[in-house]
Design a protein around this motif. Structure first.
Motif, PDB file in Angstrom:
ATOM      1  N   ARG A 107       0.491  -1.331   0.113  1.00 35.84           N
ATOM      2  CA  ARG A 107       0.096   0.319   0.052  1.00 35.84           C
ATOM      3  C   ARG A 107       1.019   1.046  -0.124  1.00 35.84           C
ATOM      4  O   ARG A 107       1.715   1.309   0.884  1.00 35.84           O
ATOM      5  CB  ARG A 107      -1.153   0.155   1.122  1.00 35.84           C
ATOM      6  CG  ARG A 107      -1.507   1.790   1.656  1.00 35.84           C
ATOM      7  CD  ARG A 107      -2.807   0.923   2.730  1.00 35.84           C
ATOM      8  NE  ARG A 107      -4.097   0.365   2.364  1.00 35.84           N
ATOM      9  CZ  ARG A 107      -4.609  -0.153   1.873  1.00 35.84           C
ATOM     10  NH1 ARG A 107      -5.681   1.374   1.546  1.00 35.84           N
ATOM     11  NH2 ARG A 107      -5.708  -1.002   2.004  1.00 35.84           N
ATOM     12  N   ASP A 123      -3.165   3.699  -2.813  1.00 33.62           N
ATOM     13  CA  ASP A 123      -2.931   2.740  -3.566  1.00 33.62           C
ATOM     14  C   ASP A 123      -2.509   1.164  -3.162  1.00 33.62           C
ATOM     15  O   ASP A 123      -1.641   1.286  -2.751  1.00 33.62           O
ATOM     16  CB  ASP A 123      -2.631   2.591  -4.783  1.00 33.62           C
ATOM     17  CG  ASP A 123      -3.395   3.641  -5.892  1.00 33.62           C
ATOM     18  OD1 ASP A 123      -4.921   4.816  -5.504  1.00 33.62           O
ATOM     19  OD2 ASP A 123      -2.648   4.901  -6.692  1.00 33.62           O
ATOM     20  N   PHE A 170      -4.678  -1.148  -6.296  1.00 28.71           N
ATOM     21  CA  PHE A 170      -6.450  -1.069  -6.369  1.00 28.71           C
ATOM     22  C   PHE A 170      -6.696   0.397  -5.241  1.00 28.71           C
ATOM     23  O   PHE A 170      -5.744   0.351  -4.768  1.00 28.71           O
ATOM     24  CB  PHE A 170      -6.991  -2.421  -5.008  1.00 28.71           C
ATOM     25  CG  PHE A 170      -7.632  -3.227  -5.734  1.00 28.71           C
ATOM     26  CD1 PHE A 170      -8.643  -3.800  -6.317  1.00 28.71           C
ATOM     27  CD2 PHE A 170      -7.029  -4.697  -5.727  1.00 28.71           C
ATOM     28  CE1 PHE A 170      -9.338  -4.886  -7.472  1.00 28.71           C
ATOM     29  CE2 PHE A 170      -7.462  -5.694  -6.077  1.00 28.71           C
ATOM     30  CZ  PHE A 170      -8.207  -5.796  -6.641  1.00 28.71           C
ATOM     31  N   ARG A 171      -7.492   0.860  -6.663  1.00 22.42           N
ATOM     32  CA  ARG A 171      -7.742   2.022  -5.605  1.00 22.42           C
ATOM     33  C   ARG A 171      -9.419   2.216  -5.164  1.00 22.42           C
ATOM     34  O   ARG A 171      -9.894   1.474  -6.115  1.00 22.42           O
ATOM     35  CB  ARG A 171      -7.989   3.083  -6.303  1.00 22.42           C
ATOM     36  CG  ARG A 171      -8.493   4.294  -5.721  1.00 22.42           C
ATOM     37  CD  ARG A 171      -7.911   5.298  -6.668  1.00 22.42           C
ATOM     38  NE  ARG A 171      -6.156   5.938  -6.921  1.00 22.42           N
ATOM     39  CZ  ARG A 171      -5.846   6.222  -8.173  1.00 22.42           C
ATOM     40  NH1 ARG A 171      -6.461   7.902  -8.590  1.00 22.42           N
ATOM     41  NH2 ARG A 171      -4.519   6.576  -8.608  1.00 22.42           N
ATOM     42  N   ARG A 172      -8.822   2.375  -4.038  1.00 20.38           N
ATOM     43  CA  ARG A 172     -10.329   1.745  -3.326  1.00 20.38           C
ATOM     44  C   ARG A 172     -10.635   0.106  -3.631  1.00 20.38           C
ATOM     45  O   ARG A 172      -9.925  -0.858  -3.522  1.00 20.38           O
ATOM     46  CB  ARG A 172     -11.700   2.732  -3.656  1.00 20.38           C
ATOM     47  CG  ARG A 172     -11.805   4.003  -3.316  1.00 20.38           C
ATOM     48  CD  ARG A 172     -12.952   4.810  -3.918  1.00 20.38           C
ATOM     49  NE  ARG A 172     -13.040   4.394  -4.587  1.00 20.38           N
ATOM     50  CZ  ARG A 172     -12.302   5.674  -6.227  1.00 20.38           C
ATOM     51  NH1 ARG A 172     -11.428   6.501  -5.271  1.00 20.38           N
ATOM     52  NH2 ARG A 172     -12.881   6.042  -7.587  1.00 20.38           N
ATOM     53  N   ASP A 173     -11.914   0.087  -4.159  1.00 24.80           N
ATOM     54  CA  ASP A 173     -11.985  -1.361  -4.401  1.00 24.80           C
ATOM     55  C   ASP A 173     -12.007  -2.021  -5.743  1.00 24.80           C
ATOM     56  O   ASP A 173     -11.853  -3.141  -6.249  1.00 24.80           O
ATOM     57  CB  ASP A 173     -13.647  -2.446  -3.950  1.00 24.80           C
ATOM     58  CG  ASP A 173     -14.047  -1.559  -4.873  1.00 24.80           C
ATOM     59  OD1 ASP A 173     -14.722   0.100  -5.213  1.00 24.80           O
ATOM     60  OD2 ASP A 173     -15.611  -1.946  -4.137  1.00 24.80           O
ATOM     61  N   GLU A 174     -11.477  -0.776  -6.703  1.00 20.66           N
ATOM     62  CA  GLU A 174     -11.966  -0.922  -8.189  1.00 20.66           C
ATOM     63  C   GLU A 174     -10.243  -1.424  -8.797  1.00 20.66           C
ATOM     64  O   GLU A 174      -9.141  -0.021  -8.384  1.00 20.66           O
ATOM     65  CB  GLU A 174     -12.177   0.873  -9.222  1.00 20.66           C
ATOM     66  CG  GLU A 174     -13.504   0.764  -8.895  1.00 20.66           C
ATOM     67  CD  GLU A 174     -13.663   1.911  -8.157  1.00 20.66           C
ATOM     68  OE1 GLU A 174     -13.315   3.321  -9.758  1.00 20.66           O
ATOM     69  OE2 GLU A 174     -14.996   2.719  -8.350  1.00 20.66           O
ATOM     70  N   LEU A 175      -9.835  -2.101  -9.353  1.00 18.25           N
ATOM     71  CA  LEU A 175      -8.175  -2.652 -10.308  1.00 18.25           C
ATOM     72  C   LEU A 175      -8.529  -1.639 -11.129  1.00 18.25           C
ATOM     73  O   LEU A 175      -8.939  -1.454 -12.397  1.00 18.25           O
ATOM     74  CB  LEU A 175      -8.334  -4.075 -10.922  1.00 18.25           C
ATOM     75  CG  LEU A 175      -7.142  -4.590 -11.135  1.00 18.25           C
ATOM     76  CD1 LEU A 175      -5.981  -4.729  -9.638  1.00 18.25           C
ATOM     77  CD2 LEU A 175      -7.678  -5.646 -12.130  1.00 18.25           C
TER      78      LEU A 175
END
Ligand code: ZN
Length: 605
Positions: free
Chosen positions: A511, A530, A563-568
């Protein structure tokens, strides 16, 4: 004329250790007839952040002769009691929730109690210059019978026994300012003692530890003696206490006029049979040395802005580079000059400080004067962008002190030094209690330069210092250190190219903690927070990232999944060269007569 006004009386007792509650009474014999106002500080001197200690006050009540009287809350940290009949003695009683294991607040459980006066003692308005009497009481119950007290707060004259017998009972302070400048530790602590400058020094260690207290006392004694000699005997206090909370992981200190509150990692303390000088112990000695130096520099030589402190609001000064930075220079310097660490050790520590500053892109955007002024909202409230936006007035302030010391020594053939500036400040401001004006350090440097060199040297160094603390230029350390027979080498911290990021330590995943200004990751759109998952389709482990990067060349384009938040998300990163900002310093073996003489004058040995 003698002071005939009645003192402000306090009683404090660990009331319910398991619930972390101190019970406090504040007794005012002649309350303000218009309605007595009480307030608690919003911050603690030495730690420049609004902390609103009043949030931990619970169950407040006011009474006269046991009967409740009315009061109202005026703002977040002030209360006013209704006007009372003449002769009424007002008692304000309240509990303080104490569960902050830091050097700044208060902490209480069934193993120990610790408090700073700023967390527990409400100040009655209009009575801040009155003497204070404090009854520090033992908690109820057999299990607390062996608890003791250690504090630099003086014993009250009518208390039984001599000062510093580690007893519960009556203590006193000349005024509120002194009352809140002596933290108090109670419980079952280990004690070590030594004498320096004719003054008794205690080290109290709370918490589990296997410290070689004799070794610690012997090392600290040398450091303290060196500092006392620098400013002149006798030292300005007649007792000193190192109040140390020992924990598994922790580091911190806060300075006071005759004591310091410290938090230390168990593994940073010396142990019986210890070989050599581990880095952790060097860091702990440096911390002790730092807080001790503050006994002069900031507790007595003070910015005019702090005389007196405004404890309700931010207290602005542009001088923390001198009070924290110069103290940071002297903390490690005192270790080598007192012979506690070797020259090589000192140069290692100095190299780290230089590297830390060079590793901070924010140094190109903020001066140390501005960093001091904005400490309240920037240095003390750091976030993921801080390395890009701010400079540490500690670290860069220490390098400014170093550069100034070397310039003075080189220009005066070793006759003048920063030591002379500190002694002048001590005579002018420390011994007189007159605050240092915002340009007072520049003036002191001009005076020392003139005394030991010439008026033009004084003017030049003073102007240089002013430009340096108000500007963002890097310091001419390679040139200066060479004059003192010290070789300055700048290298990249590791092999291979870099992403220009720092990962969150020990997170178990890669992270991002910081994305550095101008680096490859920033250019590619990666952000703090990220989580890196793959490099060119292969999984990234937090510990393996550098090894993967080292197999690439500068300029290579790599694909990173994160991953940014839960989005790849997918990023294309052009790898950049590592900056040569890792500094190592080495003694030149045969430095020549002049450099050798200057070096001995600076570092001893
Ligand atoms: Zn400090």
């Amino acid at each position: 004329m003698t002071n005939v006004l009645p003192p402000v009386r306090y009683r404090i007792r660990p009331h319910r250790p398991d619930a972390h509650l101190f019970a406090v009474d504040c007794i005012v014999a002649d309350p303000d007839p218009a309605g007595q106002v009480f307030r608690l500080p919003a911050w603690i001197p030495g730690s420049y952040m609004i902390r609103e200690f009043a949030r931990n006050i619970v169950s407040l009540r006011a009474s006269v002769g046991g009967a409740a009287v009315a009061f109202e809350k005026l703002d977040k940290h002030s209360w006013r009691v209704e006007p009372l009949a003449q002769g009424a003695v007002l008692t304000l009683s309240y509990e303080v929730y104490a569960w902050d294991l830091s050097v700044r607040a208060a902490h209480l459980d069934s193993t120990h109690g610790f408090f700073n006066g700023t967390s527990v003692f409400l100040a009655p308005d209009g009575r801040s210059t009155r003497p204070c009497l404090v009854d520090i009481q033992r908690p109820d119950g057999n299990e607390y019978r062996d608890w003791q007290v250690v504090t630099a707060l003086p014993r009250a004259r009518d208390a039984a026994g001599a000062a510093w017998i580690y007893g519960f009972g009556m203590y006193r302070a000349e005024d509120y300012d002194e009352l809140i400048d002596h933290p108090v530790e109670m419980g079952r602590f280990a004690l070590a003692q030594f004498e320096a400058g004719g003054v008794r020094h205690d080290i109290a260690l709370t918490g589990r530890h296997d410290c070689d207290t004799e070794r610690l006392a012997a090392d600290l004694q040398r450091v303290c003696n060196w500092q006392i000699d620098l400013f002149g005997t006798p030292p300005p206090m007649d007792y000193y206490a190192f109040l140390t909370m020992v924990v598994g992981e922790g580091y911190g200190g806060l300075e006071h006029r005759a004591s310091t509150a410290l938090i230390a990692s168990r593994n940073d303390l010396p142990w019986k049979g210890m070989q050599g000088l581990p880095d952790g112990y060097k860091a702990f000695l440096g911390l002790c040395s730092h807080e001790y130096f503050h006994t002069w520099n900031v507790k007595r030589i003070k910015p005019a802005a702090f005389t007196p402190y405004d404890l309700a609001n931010e207290n602005y000064t542009r001088l923390l580079w001198a009070f924290e930075g110069f103290t940071s220079y002297y903390d490690d310097l005192a270790l080598v000059r007192s012979g506690v660490i070797a020259l090589e050790d000192y140069l290692g520590l100095l190299g780290k400080t230089i590297s830390n500053v060079l590793h901070t892109p924010g140094r190109m955007k903020q001066s140390v004067a501005d960093s001091s002024f904005d400490a309240w909202i920037k240095y003390y409230r750091q976030d993921e962008n801080s390395p890009n936006a701010i400079v540490s007035y500690y670290a860069k302030g220490a390098l400014i002190a170093l550069a100034l010391d070397l310039e003075l020594r080189a220009a005066t053939g070793g006759r003048g030094a920063l030591d002379d500036v500190m002694r002048l400040l001590w005579q002018r401001h420390g011994q007189t209690g007159v605050g240092v004006p915002e340009d007072g350090i520049f003036d002191a440097v001009a005076e020392v330069g003139t005394t030991y060199g010439s008026a033009s040297l004084g003017r030049r160094l003073s102007r240089w210092l002013k430009n340096t603390v108000q500007g963002t230029d890097d310091l001419p350390l390679p040139r200066l250190l060479k004059t003192f027979g010290v070789d300055y080498r700048a290298e990249a911290a590791g092999k291979g190219p870099t992403l220009g990021i720092k990962l969150v330590a020990g997170a178990g995943e890669a992270r991002i903690a910081n994305v550095f200004e101008g680096g490859a990751a920033q250019a590619a759109g990666l952000s703090a927070g990220d989580v890196l998952v793959a490099l060119d389709g292969l999984r990234i482990s937090p510990g393996g990232l550098d090894a993967s990067l080292s197999r690439h060349a500068v300029g290579d384009i790599v694909e990173i999944h994160a991953f940014r938040r839960d989005e790849l998300m997918r990023f294309s990163v052009a790898l950049a060269a590592q900056p040569a900002d890792s500094i190592s310093l080495k003694l030149v073996p045969r430095p020549g007569e002049r450099a050798g003489r200057l070096r001995r004058g600076w570092l001893g040995g």
